[in-house]
Design an enzyme around this catalytic site. Structure first.
Site, PDB file in Angstrom:
ATOM      1  N   PHE A   2     -21.094  12.874   1.551  1.00 31.28           N
ATOM      2  CA  PHE A   2     -21.024  14.034   2.421  1.00 31.28           C
ATOM      3  C   PHE A   2     -21.535  15.260   1.667  1.00 31.28           C
ATOM      4  CE2 PHE A   2     -17.934  10.905   3.615  1.00 31.28           C
ATOM      5  CZ  PHE A   2     -17.960  10.868   4.996  1.00 31.28           C
ATOM      6  N   SER A  41     -18.375   6.446   9.130  1.00 34.16           N
ATOM      7  CA  SER A  41     -17.470   7.245   8.299  1.00 34.16           C
ATOM      8  C   SER A  41     -17.499   8.701   8.746  1.00 34.16           C
ATOM      9  CB  SER A  41     -17.887   7.165   6.827  1.00 34.16           C
ATOM     10  OG  SER A  41     -17.747   5.855   6.329  1.00 34.16           O
ATOM     11  N   CYS A  48     -12.575  10.538   3.588  1.00 30.92           N
ATOM     12  CA  CYS A  48     -13.496   9.639   4.273  1.00 30.92           C
ATOM     13  C   CYS A  48     -12.702   8.572   5.029  1.00 30.92           C
ATOM     14  CB  CYS A  48     -14.435   8.986   3.256  1.00 30.92           C
ATOM     15  SG  CYS A  48     -15.616   7.831   3.983  1.00 30.92           S
ATOM     16  N   THR A  50     -12.692   5.677   8.510  1.00 29.17           N
ATOM     17  CA  THR A  50     -13.556   4.818   9.316  1.00 29.17           C
ATOM     18  C   THR A  50     -13.173   4.896  10.791  1.00 29.17           C
ATOM     19  OG1 THR A  50     -13.830   3.286   7.473  1.00 29.17           O
ATOM     20  CG2 THR A  50     -14.343   2.447   9.668  1.00 29.17           C
ATOM     21  N   ALA A  68      -4.362   4.230   5.494  1.00 29.38           N
ATOM     22  CA  ALA A  68      -3.498   3.375   4.696  1.00 29.38           C
ATOM     23  C   ALA A  68      -2.488   4.226   3.938  1.00 29.38           C
ATOM     24  CB  ALA A  68      -4.340   2.557   3.716  1.00 29.38           C
ATOM     25  N   HIS A 106     -13.511  11.224  -1.331  1.00 26.86           N
ATOM     26  CA  HIS A 106     -12.428  10.449  -1.944  1.00 26.86           C
ATOM     27  C   HIS A 106     -11.506  11.470  -2.605  1.00 26.86           C
ATOM     28  CE1 HIS A 106     -15.481   6.912  -2.360  1.00 26.86           C
ATOM     29  NE2 HIS A 106     -15.070   7.094  -1.122  1.00 26.86           N
ATOM     30  N   THR A 157     -17.129  27.612  -3.775  1.00 25.00           N
ATOM     31  CA  THR A 157     -17.375  28.043  -5.151  1.00 25.00           C
ATOM     32  C   THR A 157     -16.094  28.589  -5.764  1.00 25.00           C
ATOM     33  OG1 THR A 157     -19.660  28.618  -4.604  1.00 25.00           O
ATOM     34  CG2 THR A 157     -18.748  29.570  -6.618  1.00 25.00           C
TER      35      THR A 157
END
Length: 236
Positions: A2, A41, A48, A50, A68, A106, A157
């Site tokens: 991404f 995704s 991220c 699904t 999960a 992630h 930033t």
């Protein structure tokens, strides 16, 4: 992969939780569902996830994702409530300009908003990271002033870092405040944080080059090992 450039703000319309995890439905998402397929995704607040089900017409366009327990433990998504806004970004395509920075979506962990200060039309925010543990080492080595970081999926930033207080700061211009959820979160709220991945690869390479292992405690462990080696060679 991404970019950290948020495309749209969706709204949580349903949350179903059980012992195995959580099913999350995001509504008002039609603008990012035009080319959606099952298995795609989508980054939701920087995580991220699904797509397992979707509709382009109902509820302003909705999609469903499965979280999960690892995701719930690592992110702030388990604290969402029905009606909450979430930052949304589709996986980057190879046919357009690349803005922001490389974001894996992630999430490394969470931080807490501890300060909000208006600065003209801009908003300055300060976040505090949790104390490091053996299971969750500090992210501070990867956070540098004028570097970049993903906060709730938005590429931003860094304007300041205070290692002693475990804090880092950002500034949101007016346009950014209107395009992401961060400016609407109160002091005390959690945010998802993903640090720049290249720094993590560099640290692992240095640890390996100096003979460290996976259980080395960062630079402290490396320094202690070097000192021990020197003393051993000198018979001390």
């Amino acid at each position: 992969m991404f970019t950290g450039l948020i495309e749209h703000i969706g709204k949580v319309s349903s949350i179903v939780t059980d012992a195995a995890g959580c099913t999350l439905r995001i509504a008002d998402a039609a603008p990012i569902l035009g080319d959606c397929n099952i298995g795609d995704s989508i980054a939701v607040n920087g995580a991220c996830l699904t797509v397992v089900e979707f509709s382009k017409e109902e509820q302003g366009g909705w999609f469903t994702v499965w979280l999960a327990n690892e995701t719930l433990d690592r992110t702030d998504l388990g604290e969402l409530k029905v009606g909450d806004g979430v930052n949304l970004e589709r996986a980057m395509g190879g046919h357009g300009r690349f803005g922001g920075h490389f974001v894996q979506a992630h999430v490394d962990g969470t931080a807490t908003i501890v300060e909000q200060i208006s600065d003209g039309d801009s908003l300055r925010l300060t976040f505090q990271l949790p104390e490091a543990t053996p299971e969750r080492p500090s992210l501070l080595p990867f956070i540098i002033t004028k570097g970049y970081i993903a906060v709730d999926g938005a590429s931003l930033t860094i304007t300041g870092v205070n290692d002693a207080e475990r804090t880092f700061s950002l500034m949101l211009i007016k346009h950014t405040q209107e395009k992401i959820t961060l400016s609407k979160k109160p002091i005390g709220a959690k945010v998802n944080v993903e640090v720049e991945m290249v720094g993590k690869y560099i640290q692992k390479s240095i640890v390996a080059a100096l003979g460290g292992g996976d259980d080395s405690d960062g630079l402290r462990g490396l320094i202690e090992k070097v000192v021990e080696d020197v003393l051993k060679k000198r018979g001390l």
